[in-house]
Design a protein around this motif. Structure first.
Motif, mmCIF file in Angstrom:
data_model
loop_
_atom_site.group_PDB
_atom_site.id
_atom_site.type_symbol
_atom_site.label_atom_id
_atom_site.label_comp_id
_atom_site.label_asym_id
_atom_site.label_seq_id
_atom_site.Cartn_x
_atom_site.Cartn_y
_atom_site.Cartn_z
ATOM 1 N N VAL A 33 39.479 52.144 -14.707
ATOM 2 C CA VAL A 33 39.010 52.230 -16.091
ATOM 3 C C VAL A 33 38.854 53.687 -16.498
ATOM 4 C CG1 VAL A 33 37.169 51.614 -17.696
ATOM 5 C CG2 VAL A 33 37.831 50.013 -15.882
ATOM 6 N N ARG A 34 39.530 54.063 -17.580
ATOM 7 C CA ARG A 34 39.443 55.434 -18.086
ATOM 8 C C ARG A 34 38.595 55.537 -19.347
ATOM 9 N NH1 ARG A 34 43.428 58.600 -15.711
ATOM 10 N NH2 ARG A 34 42.229 60.298 -16.640
ATOM 11 N N ALA A 35 38.447 54.449 -20.081
ATOM 12 C CA ALA A 35 37.616 54.475 -21.288
ATOM 13 C C ALA A 35 37.250 53.054 -21.677
ATOM 14 C CB ALA A 35 38.339 55.177 -22.442
ATOM 15 N N GLY A 62 38.680 47.915 -22.819
ATOM 16 C CA GLY A 62 39.009 48.869 -21.776
ATOM 17 C C GLY A 62 40.421 49.403 -21.908
ATOM 18 N N ALA A 63 40.593 50.624 -21.420
ATOM 19 C CA ALA A 63 41.929 51.220 -21.300
ATOM 20 C C ALA A 63 41.960 51.963 -19.976
ATOM 21 C CB ALA A 63 42.212 52.169 -22.458
ATOM 22 N N GLY A 92 32.504 42.791 -16.570
ATOM 23 C CA GLY A 92 33.115 43.584 -17.612
ATOM 24 C C GLY A 92 33.662 44.924 -17.161
ATOM 25 N N THR A 93 34.012 45.736 -18.148
ATOM 26 C CA THR A 93 34.749 46.971 -17.910
ATOM 27 C C THR A 93 33.869 48.187 -17.644
ATOM 28 O OG1 THR A 93 34.820 47.342 -20.304
ATOM 29 C CG2 THR A 93 36.718 46.247 -19.296
ATOM 30 N N ASN A 94 32.553 48.034 -17.696
ATOM 31 C CA ASN A 94 31.671 49.186 -17.494
ATOM 32 C C ASN A 94 31.557 49.517 -16.007
ATOM 33 O OD1 ASN A 94 31.224 49.239 -20.253
ATOM 34 N ND2 ASN A 94 29.334 48.062 -20.127
ATOM 35 N N SER A 95 32.698 49.840 -15.420
ATOM 36 C CA SER A 95 32.783 50.113 -13.987
ATOM 37 C C SER A 95 34.004 50.988 -13.730
ATOM 38 C CB SER A 95 32.898 48.808 -13.192
ATOM 39 O OG SER A 95 33.998 48.034 -13.635
#
Length: 328
Positions: A33-35, A62-63, A92-95
Motif C-alpha cells: 500500500v502506497r496511499a 488504496g493504491a 482494510g487498507t490502513n496497513s
C-alpha cells in the motif's frame, strides 16, 4: 508489518499496531500500500467497533504495487500498479500490505501518482454504479440530473462521469462559496444552494423539473426531491435516512434505488468482476484527461495520528473532495 487498527468507536481508539504479513487466497493480490484515502464509511465502520471486539483494520481506498498473487489470479502480475476500494467484509487498507480480490481491482491510471489515484476508487465505483446501474443512464443520453452534494467525494465524480459519458445537463447543490466553486470546476452547468428548498431553485432553471436525482444527503428531503423530479423519474441515494418517507415518491411513480458499492464484493455476486472493468474504464478516462482526481489534502505517513485527523475532518461533513494519506 505496520498497520493502524480501531480498538473502539472513537477516533482516539485508532492505534498503530504490528501485524503478521497477510497471505493471498486463490483470487487474491498482496498489495504494497502506497496511499489510502478516507471516506465516510471509514468512520461509520469505526463507530461500530466495541472495546470488547477484536481490533479492526479499516480503510476502503488504496493504491499500491502488487507484490504477490494467488494461485488462480490471471488479471495481474507482481509489479503492477493498482487501485481499488476493497471489501468491507475483510481487513482494510490502513496497513503496509493488504490482501484484496483481483476482481475488484483496477490498473492505476498511468498519469497519476499513488496519492492522487487513492482519492478516486470508492467514489468512482459508487458514482459509476449509481449513474449507469441504478439511474439507468446510457452513454450519450440527454436529459437532466440533479446531484445533491456536488462538492463531496461521490458528488465530485458523479458530476464528472455524467459530463464525460453522457449529454446530461447537471445541476449540483452546494452550500458554501468554495464548494460552489468546486462543483463548477467538476463540470456542473448549474449550482444551487444546498441549504434552501431545492424544487423552487430547480424550477428557475428547468420549469418541468429534472429526470433523475443522485443524493448523498437525503435526510428530510423526500418531499422536496419528489417535487423536483418529473413523473416516472429516478432517484439513487447512498445515505441511510431514518426515517425515510418512501411514500412521497408514489404519486409520480418515481423509482428509488440505493447504491452500495460493497454489494458485489460482500456477496460475491456473479458480476463481481464488473468493478475491475469499471475501474479500468475510469483509469482510461483519467489518462485521457476527461476525469480529474479529487485529492484536496495530503497527509504523509499512514499512521494513527494522521488517520485520527482525517477521520475527524471527514466526519464533520464539510470537506471538499478527498483527504489522502500517503506512505511517503
Amino acid at each position: 508489518m505496520k498497520a493502524v487498527a480501531a480498538f473502539g468507536p472513537d477516533p482516539e481508539d485508532l492505534r498503530d499496531v504490528d501485524l503478521p504479513l497477510p497471505l493471498a487466497g486463490p483470487h487474491d493480490l498482496v498489495v504494497e500500500v502506497r496511499a489510502v484515502s478516507v471516506n465516510p464509511v471509514d468512520f461509520k465502520q469505526r463507530s461500530r467497533v466495541a472495546a470488547s471486539d477484536e481490533p479492526r483494520v479499516l480503510g476502503f481506498d488504496g493504491a499500491g504495487i502488487v507484490r504477490q498473487v494467488g494461485s488462480e489470479v490471471n488479471l495481474f502480475s507482481p509489479g503492477d500498479e493498482v487501485w481499488y476500494a476493497g471489501d468491507v467484509t475483510r481487513p482494510g487498507t490502513n496497513s503496509a500490505y493488504h490482501v484484496v480480490d483481483e476482481r475488484i481491482v483496477g490498473n492505476k491510471p498511468s498519469n497519476l501518482g499513488f496519492a492522487e489515484a487513492a482519492s478516486l476508487p470508492l467514489t468512482a465505483i459508487t458514482a459509476w454504479e449509481a449513474l449507469l446501474d441504478r439511474l439507468l443512464v446510457g452513454p450519450g443520453e440527454r436529459g437532466t440530473l440533479l446531484v445533491i452534494g456536488g462538492a463531496g467525494g461521490v458528488g465530485s465524480i458523479m458530476i464528472q462521469l455524467a459530463r464525460a459519458l453522457t449529454e446530461l445537463t447537471v445541476i449540483a447543490t452546494a452550500s458554501r462559496a468554495e464548494s460552489r466553486e468546486w462543483a463548477t470546476r467538476m463540470g456542473a452547468q448549474h449550482v444551487i444552494d444546498h441549504g434552501r428548498p431545492l424544487a423552487e431553485q430547480v424550477r428557475d432553471i428547468f420549469s418541468g423539473g429534472v429526470d433523475r436525482v443522485f443524493s448523498a444527503y437525503t435526510q428530510g428531503r423526500e418531499a422536496d426531491i419528489a417535487e423536483v423530479l418529473r413523473p416516472q423519474g429516478r432517484l439513487a441515494l447512498i445515505d441511510a435516512p431514518q426515517p425515510f418517507d418512501l411514500l412521497a415518491f408514489k404519486p409520480k411513480s418515481i423509482s428509488v434505488h440505493w447504491e452500495y458499492m460493497f454489494t458485489r464484493s460482500s456477496y460475491h455476486t456473479p458480476d463481481m468482476i464488473a468493478q475491475h472493468d469499471l475501474l479500468d474504464n475510469v483509469a482510461a478516462l483519467v489518462d485521457a484527461g476527461r476525469i480529474r482526481h479529487t485529492m484536496v489534502k495530503k497527509l504523509v505517513g499512514i499512521n494513527a495520528d494522521n488517520l485520527r485527523q482525517a477521520h475527524q475532518e471527514v466526519a464533520e461533513g464539510r470537506t471538499i473532495g478527498k483527504i489522502v494519506i500517503s506512505r511517503d
